[in-house]
Design a protein around this motif. Sequence first.
Motif, PDB file in Angstrom:
ATOM      1  N   ASP A   1       0.874  -1.176   0.000  1.00 42.35           N
ATOM      2  CA  ASP A   1       0.000   0.000   0.000  1.00 42.35           C
ATOM      3  C   ASP A   1       0.910   1.225   0.000  1.00 42.35           C
ATOM      4  OD1 ASP A   1       0.751   0.579   2.774  1.00 42.35           O
ATOM      5  OD2 ASP A   1      -0.536  -1.113   3.285  1.00 42.35           O
ATOM      6  N   ALA A   2       0.323   2.422  -0.061  1.00 38.96           N
ATOM      7  CA  ALA A   2       1.141   3.632  -0.218  1.00 38.96           C
ATOM      8  C   ALA A   2       2.105   3.816   0.959  1.00 38.96           C
ATOM      9  CB  ALA A   2       0.226   4.852  -0.355  1.00 38.96           C
ATOM     10  N   ALA A   3       1.601   3.634   2.180  1.00 38.57           N
ATOM     11  CA  ALA A   3       2.456   3.832   3.357  1.00 38.57           C
ATOM     12  C   ALA A   3       3.583   2.803   3.380  1.00 38.57           C
ATOM     13  CB  ALA A   3       1.617   3.731   4.620  1.00 38.57           C
ATOM     14  N   SER A   4       3.264   1.589   2.964  1.00 39.83           N
ATOM     15  CA  SER A   4       4.278   0.533   2.963  1.00 39.83           C
ATOM     16  C   SER A   4       5.261   0.715   1.808  1.00 39.83           C
ATOM     17  CB  SER A   4       3.596  -0.843   2.887  1.00 39.83           C
ATOM     18  OG  SER A   4       2.697  -0.989   3.955  1.00 39.83           O
ATOM     19  N   GLN A   5       4.796   1.333   0.728  1.00 34.86           N
ATOM     20  CA  GLN A   5       5.704   1.626  -0.389  1.00 34.86           C
ATOM     21  C   GLN A   5       6.771   2.628   0.065  1.00 34.86           C
ATOM     22  OE1 GLN A   5       6.099  -0.140  -2.931  1.00 34.86           O
ATOM     23  NE2 GLN A   5       7.657   1.165  -3.867  1.00 34.86           N
ATOM     24  N   LYS A   6       6.341   3.551   0.944  1.00 33.35           N
ATOM     25  CA  LYS A   6       7.283   4.516   1.519  1.00 33.35           C
ATOM     26  C   LYS A   6       8.375   3.771   2.312  1.00 33.35           C
ATOM     27  CE  LYS A   6       6.979   8.597   4.465  1.00 33.35           C
ATOM     28  NZ  LYS A   6       6.101   9.388   5.342  1.00 33.35           N
ATOM     29  N   THR A   7       7.940   2.795   3.101  1.00 40.31           N
ATOM     30  CA  THR A   7       8.898   1.972   3.855  1.00 40.31           C
ATOM     31  C   THR A   7       9.839   1.239   2.904  1.00 40.31           C
ATOM     32  OG1 THR A   7       7.143   1.611   5.473  1.00 40.31           O
ATOM     33  CG2 THR A   7       9.075   0.184   5.647  1.00 40.31           C
ATOM     34  N   ALA A   8       9.251   0.687   1.831  1.00 35.17           N
ATOM     35  CA  ALA A   8      10.047  -0.080   0.866  1.00 35.17           C
ATOM     36  C   ALA A   8      11.111   0.803   0.216  1.00 35.17           C
ATOM     37  CB  ALA A   8       9.133  -0.696  -0.187  1.00 35.17           C
ATOM     38  N   GLU A   9      10.756   2.051  -0.095  1.00 34.95           N
ATOM     39  CA  GLU A   9      11.720   2.974  -0.723  1.00 34.95           C
ATOM     40  C   GLU A   9      12.884   3.257   0.232  1.00 34.95           C
ATOM     41  OE1 GLU A   9      11.904   3.809  -3.786  1.00 34.95           O
ATOM     42  OE2 GLU A   9       9.991   2.825  -4.267  1.00 34.95           O
ATOM     43  N   ILE A  10      12.543   3.454   1.520  1.00 35.77           N
ATOM     44  CA  ILE A  10      13.594   3.704   2.518  1.00 35.77           C
ATOM     45  C   ILE A  10      14.472   2.461   2.663  1.00 35.77           C
ATOM     46  CG2 ILE A  10      13.999   4.102   4.990  1.00 35.77           C
ATOM     47  CD1 ILE A  10      11.315   5.809   4.790  1.00 35.77           C
ATOM     48  N   ALA A  11      13.820   1.287   2.684  1.00 33.96           N
ATOM     49  CA  ALA A  11      14.576   0.040   2.809  1.00 33.96           C
ATOM     50  C   ALA A  11      15.542  -0.103   1.636  1.00 33.96           C
ATOM     51  CB  ALA A  11      13.607  -1.139   2.877  1.00 33.96           C
ATOM     52  N   LYS A  12      15.107   0.284   0.420  1.00 34.50           N
ATOM     53  CA  LYS A  12      15.982   0.191  -0.760  1.00 34.50           C
ATOM     54  C   LYS A  12      17.214   1.081  -0.600  1.00 34.50           C
ATOM     55  CE  LYS A  12      12.468  -0.796  -4.160  1.00 34.50           C
ATOM     56  NZ  LYS A  12      11.586  -0.205  -5.162  1.00 34.50           N
ATOM     57  N   GLN A  13      16.970   2.313  -0.136  1.00 36.20           N
ATOM     58  CA  GLN A  13      18.103   3.234   0.079  1.00 36.20           C
ATOM     59  C   GLN A  13      19.069   2.663   1.116  1.00 36.20           C
ATOM     60  OE1 GLN A  13      17.046   7.401   0.955  1.00 36.20           O
ATOM     61  NE2 GLN A  13      15.017   6.984   0.107  1.00 36.20           N
ATOM     62  N   PHE A  14      18.475   2.118   2.185  1.00 37.25           N
ATOM     63  CA  PHE A  14      19.289   1.560   3.262  1.00 37.25           C
ATOM     64  C   PHE A  14      20.111   0.369   2.754  1.00 37.25           C
ATOM     65  CE2 PHE A  14      19.479  -1.603   6.788  1.00 37.25           C
ATOM     66  CZ  PHE A  14      20.399  -0.932   7.575  1.00 37.25           C
ATOM     67  N   LEU A  15      19.474  -0.493   1.968  1.00 38.64           N
ATOM     68  CA  LEU A  15      20.168  -1.681   1.450  1.00 38.64           C
ATOM     69  C   LEU A  15      21.314  -1.286   0.521  1.00 38.64           C
ATOM     70  CD1 LEU A  15      17.115  -4.048   0.792  1.00 38.64           C
ATOM     71  CD2 LEU A  15      18.921  -4.373   2.503  1.00 38.64           C
ATOM     72  N   ALA A  16      21.099  -0.229  -0.291  1.00 39.84           N
ATOM     73  CA  ALA A  16      22.149   0.213  -1.216  1.00 39.84           C
ATOM     74  C   ALA A  16      23.374   0.680  -0.428  1.00 39.84           C
ATOM     75  CB  ALA A  16      21.615   1.340  -2.106  1.00 39.84           C
ATOM     76  N   LYS A  17      23.113   1.462   0.632  1.00 37.78           N
ATOM     77  CA  LYS A  17      24.243   1.929   1.456  1.00 37.78           C
ATOM     78  C   LYS A  17      24.893   0.767   2.206  1.00 37.78           C
ATOM     79  CE  LYS A  17      22.876   6.727   2.048  1.00 37.78           C
ATOM     80  NZ  LYS A  17      22.738   7.876   2.942  1.00 37.78           N
ATOM     81  N   ALA A  18      24.065  -0.153   2.675  1.00 34.11           N
ATOM     82  CA  ALA A  18      24.582  -1.284   3.450  1.00 34.11           C
ATOM     83  C   ALA A  18      25.494  -2.157   2.589  1.00 34.11           C
ATOM     84  CB  ALA A  18      23.416  -2.104   3.996  1.00 34.11           C
ATOM     85  N   LYS A  19      25.126  -2.320   1.334  1.00 36.98           N
ATOM     86  CA  LYS A  19      25.938  -3.150   0.431  1.00 36.98           C
ATOM     87  C   LYS A  19      27.342  -2.579   0.317  1.00 36.98           C
ATOM     88  CE  LYS A  19      23.954  -5.518  -3.150  1.00 36.98           C
ATOM     89  NZ  LYS A  19      23.189  -5.581  -4.390  1.00 36.98           N
ATOM     90  N   GLU A  20      27.403  -1.265   0.259  1.00 36.73           N
ATOM     91  CA  GLU A  20      28.690  -0.566   0.177  1.00 36.73           C
ATOM     92  C   GLU A  20      29.482  -0.758   1.479  1.00 36.73           C
ATOM     93  OE1 GLU A  20      29.740   0.672  -2.532  1.00 36.73           O
ATOM     94  OE2 GLU A  20      31.576   1.538  -1.664  1.00 36.73           O
ATOM     95  N   VAL A  21      28.790  -0.604   2.608  1.00 36.22           N
ATOM     96  CA  VAL A  21      29.440  -0.716   3.925  1.00 36.22           C
ATOM     97  C   VAL A  21      30.011  -2.124   4.141  1.00 36.22           C
ATOM     98  CG1 VAL A  21      28.935  -0.794   6.430  1.00 36.22           C
ATOM     99  CG2 VAL A  21      28.089   1.113   5.047  1.00 36.22           C
ATOM    100  N   LEU A  22      29.301  -3.142   3.647  1.00 35.71           N
ATOM    101  CA  LEU A  22      29.687  -4.538   3.915  1.00 35.71           C
ATOM    102  C   LEU A  22      30.526  -5.169   2.805  1.00 35.71           C
ATOM    103  CD1 LEU A  22      26.299  -6.007   5.288  1.00 35.71           C
ATOM    104  CD2 LEU A  22      28.241  -5.203   6.639  1.00 35.71           C
ATOM    105  N   LYS A  23      30.920  -4.363   1.791  1.00 43.92           N
ATOM    106  CA  LYS A  23      31.480  -4.992   0.582  1.00 43.92           C
ATOM    107  C   LYS A  23      32.739  -5.837   0.837  1.00 43.92           C
ATOM    108  CE  LYS A  23      34.052  -1.106  -1.492  1.00 43.92           C
ATOM    109  NZ  LYS A  23      34.026  -0.045  -0.489  1.00 43.92           N
ATOM    110  N   ASP A  24      33.487  -5.517   1.909  1.00 38.17           N
ATOM    111  CA  ASP A  24      34.696  -6.305   2.200  1.00 38.17           C
ATOM    112  C   ASP A  24      34.512  -7.293   3.342  1.00 38.17           C
ATOM    113  OD1 ASP A  24      36.096  -4.922   0.218  1.00 38.17           O
ATOM    114  OD2 ASP A  24      36.490  -3.252   1.596  1.00 38.17           O
ATOM    115  N   ASP A  25      33.257  -7.554   3.712  1.00 40.98           N
ATOM    116  CA  ASP A  25      33.019  -8.385   4.891  1.00 40.98           C
ATOM    117  C   ASP A  25      32.591  -9.810   4.561  1.00 40.98           C
ATOM    118  OD1 ASP A  25      33.598  -6.688   7.212  1.00 40.98           O
ATOM    119  OD2 ASP A  25      32.043  -5.402   6.363  1.00 40.98           O
ATOM    120  N   HIS A  26      33.004 -10.311   3.424  1.00 44.33           N
ATOM    121  CA  HIS A  26      32.729 -11.693   3.065  1.00 44.33           C
ATOM    122  C   HIS A  26      33.046 -12.613   4.259  1.00 44.33           C
ATOM    123  CE1 HIS A  26      33.175 -15.570   1.066  1.00 44.33           C
ATOM    124  NE2 HIS A  26      32.435 -15.057   0.089  1.00 44.33           N
TER     125      HIS A  26
END
Length: 401
Positions: free
Chosen positions: A193-218
């Motif tokens: 729903d619209a409110a949950s889509q807002k959450t999903a957009e934030i989660a996407k931004q967070f995941l993109a940054k997290a991928k960068e933060v964890l890139k050497d943590d195999h």
Amino acid sequence: MNHHDLLRELQLKNNSKIVLLVADGLGGLPITPGGQTELETARTPNLDALATRGVLGLSTPVLPGITPGSGPGHLGLFGYDPLEFRIGRGVLEALGIDFDLGPDDVAIRGNFCTLDASGKITDRRAGRIASEIGKKLCEKLDKIQIPGVEIFVRPVKEYRLVIVIRGKGLGGAVNDTDPQKTGVAPLEPQGRDAASQKTAEIAKQFLAKAKEVLKDDHPANFFTLRGIDKRPAIPTFEEVYGMKAGAVAVYPMYRGLARLVSMDVLDAGQTLADQCARLEQAWNDYDFFFMHYKYTDSTGEDGNFPAKVERIEQLDAVLPRITALKPDVLIVTGDHSTPSKMKSHSWHPVPTLLVADNCRPDACTKFGEATCLQGGLGQFQAKYLMTLAMAHAGRLEKYGA
Ligand SMILES: [Zn+2]
């Protein structure tokens, strides 16, 4: 009208005290047909004395045949219909680490995973990294900032973590990003729903940054999101029953469940003796006490019949400290059954004992599954236990003229 509306209407105040003692996973099974259960095998002189004075029955946590988790099991005991008030996995996980979830929080359970160079998952649990590593990674992730919201990242255990997104107008209806298989990329968060889509957009931004933060943590170079949900809107215990409630629970999840219905969560120490001491100390401050005992469940889950018997006997041994306080109503029960034979929760109805001066005695003189079947409370749904407790405490007015 649901039964809460009725209780709001009929509730009376008095000076009575109610104690709800929950032995987690109390119900059991005989190892061989015709044998005795853990509770029946245990030597429980104090519980048996209470059974003689009181009334026994069997409670059904959710519905006949439904095996509950401890979340719905406890909500039922607290008098909340576990089918109406559902707790998401993310919320339970956050409660389980003592995270104080607010109404603007979306709670998410995370699993660290391993991604290959092309972004596909090769291990959904990141080789079950040590808790110590998970903790360090969570500290790094906790520093990520997303404009307009607050984000909290907390370790749980090994590869598990909790993410909480705090912000106005966020919905909790977002899919899991765990594809449940390897060789594919994690799914994208999508709101339903619209409110949950807002959450999903934030989660996407967070995941993109997290991928960068964890890139050497195999091997833990990313994580999936699961059980995304908000804390359900639950009426407070005090509003529904007109009682101030204090929770004396050691384990975080049960403290969290008590917090969910707005009980005061008291410092319970570590042992049954600590819990009893806390109960004694707080006796004059509350009308209702929820005391939780974990080990009847954990020994059942371990499949350790003799250990569960021993844990029941240890609980029995502290009962005189509780009865010495002279509660007007004392209830001993469980949130579900955990038979050692099954090494898991089960659907079997739960032995329940209620003692009050005005309870109608039955012929039972021992506390066990078979005697509970003969008991005066019969078989009833756990969500009505609070109604019985209040009635026996003189806290309910007559319904109708
Ligand atoms: Zn439980």
